[in-house]
Design a protein around this motif. Sequence first.
Motif, mmCIF file in Angstrom:
data_model
loop_
_atom_site.group_PDB
_atom_site.id
_atom_site.type_symbol
_atom_site.label_atom_id
_atom_site.label_comp_id
_atom_site.label_asym_id
_atom_site.label_seq_id
_atom_site.Cartn_x
_atom_site.Cartn_y
_atom_site.Cartn_z
ATOM 1 N N TYR A 30 0.807 -1.223 0.000
ATOM 2 C CA TYR A 30 0.000 0.000 0.000
ATOM 3 C C TYR A 30 0.837 1.269 0.000
ATOM 4 O O TYR A 30 0.383 2.306 -0.456
ATOM 5 C CB TYR A 30 -0.949 0.005 1.196
ATOM 6 N N THR A 31 2.071 1.208 0.530
ATOM 7 C CA THR A 31 2.901 2.406 0.621
ATOM 8 C C THR A 31 4.209 2.305 -0.145
ATOM 9 O O THR A 31 4.841 3.316 -0.418
ATOM 10 C CB THR A 31 3.235 2.729 2.093
ATOM 11 N N LEU B 28 -9.281 -2.891 5.855
ATOM 12 C CA LEU B 28 -10.617 -3.454 5.669
ATOM 13 C C LEU B 28 -10.761 -4.195 4.345
ATOM 14 O O LEU B 28 -11.797 -4.775 4.068
ATOM 15 C CB LEU B 28 -11.664 -2.331 5.740
ATOM 16 N N GLY B 29 -9.733 -4.168 3.512
ATOM 17 C CA GLY B 29 -9.781 -4.855 2.228
ATOM 18 C C GLY B 29 -10.468 -4.069 1.132
ATOM 19 O O GLY B 29 -10.850 -4.630 0.110
ATOM 20 N N LEU B 30 -10.642 -2.764 1.328
ATOM 21 C CA LEU B 30 -11.335 -1.937 0.348
ATOM 22 C C LEU B 30 -10.395 -1.275 -0.652
ATOM 23 O O LEU B 30 -10.841 -0.736 -1.655
ATOM 24 C CB LEU B 30 -12.144 -0.848 1.073
ATOM 25 N N PRO C 183 -7.609 -16.303 -4.767
ATOM 26 C CA PRO C 183 -7.839 -16.714 -3.375
ATOM 27 C C PRO C 183 -6.598 -16.656 -2.498
ATOM 28 O O PRO C 183 -6.700 -16.679 -1.278
ATOM 29 C CB PRO C 183 -8.320 -18.158 -3.508
ATOM 30 N N THR C 184 -5.387 -16.555 -3.080
ATOM 31 C CA THR C 184 -4.161 -16.509 -2.282
ATOM 32 C C THR C 184 -3.701 -15.099 -1.979
ATOM 33 O O THR C 184 -2.697 -14.904 -1.325
ATOM 34 C CB THR C 184 -3.020 -17.261 -3.003
ATOM 35 N N ARG C 185 -4.428 -14.090 -2.439
ATOM 36 C CA ARG C 185 -4.002 -12.701 -2.209
ATOM 37 C C ARG C 185 -4.178 -12.347 -0.756
ATOM 38 O O ARG C 185 -4.957 -12.941 -0.019
ATOM 39 C CB ARG C 185 -4.756 -11.732 -3.093
ATOM 40 N N ARG C 186 -3.466 -11.312 -0.362
ATOM 41 C CA ARG C 186 -3.527 -10.832 1.013
ATOM 42 C C ARG C 186 -4.746 -9.974 1.223
ATOM 43 O O ARG C 186 -5.148 -9.221 0.449
ATOM 44 C CB ARG C 186 -2.310 -9.993 1.325
#
Length: 76
Positions: free
Chosen positions: A15-16, A34-36, A73-76
Amino acid sequence: MADSPLDEPLAYSVYTGVPVAQDGEGETFTAARLGLEPPRYCGRCGRRMVVQVVPTGWTARCSRHGSVDSSDPTRR
């Protein structure tokens, strides 16, 4: 198996783009927790990824490590 931008162990925050050793717990955005929020940086090399957001999800592509999408399905 080919490398993926989100394969463990991650060297960079997705993310950063900051190296994980320097990334504090409080630096992750609420929307990301939150996965958004889709990942914006490759976790393997720290490069900015090409991200496309659509109503049904997102896709992200690193020039070195390939693509990943929200249906993986394996993503974080």
